[in-house]
Design a protein around this motif. Structure first.
Motif, mmCIF file in Angstrom:
data_model
loop_
_atom_site.group_PDB
_atom_site.id
_atom_site.type_symbol
_atom_site.label_atom_id
_atom_site.label_comp_id
_atom_site.label_asym_id
_atom_site.label_seq_id
_atom_site.Cartn_x
_atom_site.Cartn_y
_atom_site.Cartn_z
ATOM 1 N N ASP A 107 0.858 -1.155 0.281
ATOM 2 C CA ASP A 107 -0.261 0.008 0.020
ATOM 3 C C ASP A 107 0.792 1.275 -0.080
ATOM 4 O O ASP A 107 1.525 1.421 0.846
ATOM 5 N N PRO A 108 0.872 2.269 -1.016
ATOM 6 C CA PRO A 108 1.796 3.330 -0.957
ATOM 7 C C PRO A 108 1.578 4.288 0.095
ATOM 8 O O PRO A 108 2.421 4.753 0.239
ATOM 9 N N THR A 109 0.450 4.396 0.433
ATOM 10 C CA THR A 109 0.081 5.145 1.672
ATOM 11 C C THR A 109 0.843 4.688 3.011
ATOM 12 O O THR A 109 1.292 5.591 3.698
ATOM 13 N N ALA A 110 0.976 3.214 3.023
ATOM 14 C CA ALA A 110 1.605 2.856 4.200
ATOM 15 C C ALA A 110 3.156 2.945 4.279
ATOM 16 O O ALA A 110 3.857 3.467 5.281
ATOM 17 N N ALA A 111 3.617 2.764 2.851
ATOM 18 C CA ALA A 111 4.869 3.103 2.727
ATOM 19 C C ALA A 111 5.315 4.471 2.871
ATOM 20 O O ALA A 111 6.315 4.878 3.499
ATOM 21 N N GLN A 112 4.689 5.325 2.288
ATOM 22 C CA GLN A 112 4.788 6.743 2.426
ATOM 23 C C GLN A 112 4.870 7.221 4.004
ATOM 24 O O GLN A 112 5.579 8.035 4.451
ATOM 25 N N GLY A 113 3.810 6.433 4.791
ATOM 26 C CA GLY A 113 3.850 6.773 6.181
ATOM 27 C C GLY A 113 4.988 6.393 6.964
ATOM 28 O O GLY A 113 5.781 6.951 7.842
ATOM 29 N N ALA A 114 5.732 5.329 6.595
ATOM 30 C CA ALA A 114 6.915 4.713 7.020
ATOM 31 C C ALA A 114 8.208 5.780 6.650
ATOM 32 O O ALA A 114 9.086 5.930 7.602
ATOM 33 N N ILE A 115 8.157 6.004 5.543
ATOM 34 C CA ILE A 115 9.074 6.880 4.784
ATOM 35 C C ILE A 115 9.019 8.282 5.699
ATOM 36 O O ILE A 115 10.185 8.642 6.058
ATOM 37 N N ALA A 116 7.715 8.838 5.973
ATOM 38 C CA ALA A 116 7.813 10.116 6.896
ATOM 39 C C ALA A 116 8.365 10.060 8.273
ATOM 40 O O ALA A 116 8.902 10.777 8.529
ATOM 41 N N LYS A 117 7.929 8.815 8.823
ATOM 42 C CA LYS A 117 8.315 8.568 10.075
ATOM 43 C C LYS A 117 10.010 8.548 10.173
ATOM 44 O O LYS A 117 10.615 8.835 11.078
ATOM 45 N N ILE A 118 10.501 7.869 9.121
ATOM 46 C CA ILE A 118 11.969 7.638 9.291
ATOM 47 C C ILE A 118 12.772 8.998 8.982
ATOM 48 O O ILE A 118 13.645 9.444 9.595
ATOM 49 N N GLU A 119 12.178 9.765 8.117
ATOM 50 C CA GLU A 119 12.752 11.160 7.690
ATOM 51 C C GLU A 119 12.679 11.953 8.904
ATOM 52 O O GLU A 119 13.627 12.677 9.033
ATOM 53 N N SER A 120 11.466 11.705 9.689
ATOM 54 C CA SER A 120 11.437 12.745 10.717
ATOM 55 C C SER A 120 12.417 12.165 11.808
ATOM 56 O O SER A 120 12.952 13.175 12.602
ATOM 57 N N ALA A 121 12.624 11.230 11.924
ATOM 58 C CA ALA A 121 13.714 10.389 13.024
ATOM 59 C C ALA A 121 14.995 10.898 12.750
ATOM 60 O O ALA A 121 15.629 11.230 13.485
ATOM 61 N N VAL A 122 15.241 10.671 11.512
ATOM 62 C CA VAL A 122 16.634 10.916 11.101
ATOM 63 C C VAL A 122 16.929 12.443 11.003
ATOM 64 O O VAL A 122 17.959 13.086 11.272
ATOM 65 N N GLY A 123 15.892 13.141 10.486
ATOM 66 C CA GLY A 123 16.088 14.759 10.362
ATOM 67 C C GLY A 123 16.331 15.201 8.748
ATOM 68 O O GLY A 123 17.050 14.284 8.141
#
Length: 325
Positions: A107-123
């Motif tokens: 599900d692209p929405t789920a994948a994008q959600g994971a991407i956003a969380k990783i981006e947020s965590a890493v900076g």
């Protein structure tokens, strides 16, 4: 204290958690992780099929949770909570984006959600330094799912049958058929739907980018038992004895052709060329392929294929002559 976290973060930290709390009960673990016991068991079952490359019995995470308590038998190296470096996060983001762009896999929405969380965590600063995650406007890129892929994925999730309009490259024809979906697969960098085809009465692979249309039917997907649990049908090009067979000679300088087409070598000649056979469903398609290969492939038989290739070659030469006039 109960803390709710995303399932991905929970899964990544579960093995270290249970190593630090050997013999903890399912109820207590679920309470501390902020999930129900049922969801905890689902997470444990997911971890049970994760592990190191090779993914054999000795490579997978091994957990004991049949009784009321949970213990770790083999950690597969996940002995401490995950802490991603900038480089590791970048690699993970690239992989997630690639997965999100493959139709029907996730599900692209789920994948994008994971991407956003990783981006947020890493900076975002670290990601910009690595050239990942942002488009020209500075916004995070978002994958768009096609209607066909969304329909197929929905049918897989809900165990519904599908009516497909499908283009077969080997037969150079479009057909409509009803299938019982089994799963989606990634084979040679292409995504496929594995399904029981009611028309062919067999398991078939349908490449997503060749599905012209998909309709989810209001009836259950019921593939026969023999179609499930076997990888025997994952060969993309099976040797169907009912199809005509071409006998070809591939020049020594063009051995790459054998890696790109479903050819069976017969013998290697003294000059390094290789005689091969290849099944085909459409005479026109096969003749078009061979004309395109030019001097790299010589047709030995059958006679009708030799004539078809000659006719196409003559037509091509005539077209060139007409351009010179």
């Amino acid at each position: 204290m109960s803390v709710r976290v995303s399932r991905l973060a929970r899964l990544l930290n579960m093995v270290p958690y249970f190593l630090a709390n050997p013999g903890i009960s399912k109820e207590e673990a679920a309470r501390e992780l902020g999930v129900t016991v049922r969801d905890l068991v689902k997470d444990l079952e997911q971890l049970f099929v994760c592990g190191l490359p090779g993914y054999g019995p000795g490579d997978l995470i091994d957990l004991s949770f049949e009784e009321d308590v949970v213990s770790v038998v083999f950690s597969a190296g996940m002995d401490r909570p995950l802490r991603l470096t900038s480089a590791e996060a970048t690699v993970l983001l690239v992989a997630l984006r690639s997965l999100a762009e493959m139709p029907g896999m996730v599900d692209p929405t789920a994948a994008q959600g994971a991407i956003a969380k990783i981006e947020s965590a890493v900076g975002s600063a670290a990601l910009v330094a690595n050239g990942e995650g942002l488009d020209a406007s500075g916004a995070s890129a978002t994958a768009q799912e096609s209607t066909v892929a969304a329909t197929v994925r929905s049918a897989l999730q809900r165990d519904h049958a599908l009516r497909l309009t499908y283009y077969s490259a080997s037969r150079d024809a479009v057909s409509e058929r009803v299938v019982d979906p089994i799963r989606s697969l990634l084979v040679d960098d292409q995504t496929y739907l594995q399904a029981w085809c009611r028309q062919a009465e067999g398991v078939r692979l349908f490449r997503f980018d060749r599905i012209d249309g998909a309709v989810e039917l209001d009836e259950p997907s019921v593939p026969p038992a023999q179609a499930l649990g076997s990888d025997a049908h994952l060969e993309l090009f099976s040797d169907d004895a009912s199809l005509p067979q071409a006998h070809l000679r591939i020049s020594a300088a063009h051995g790459w052709i054998l890696d790109n087409y479903p050819m069976d070598p017969v013998q290697t000649l003294s000059d390094g060329s290789v005689e091969v056979t290849m099944r085909y469903g459409s005479l026109d398609w096969m003749a078009r392929l061979l004309v395109g290969l030019g001097s790299a492939a010589t047709v030995i038989g059958p006679k009708e294929l030799v004539e078809a290739v000659r006719e196409r070659a003559r037509a091509a030469l005539a077209a060139y002559d007409a351009l010179e006039v």
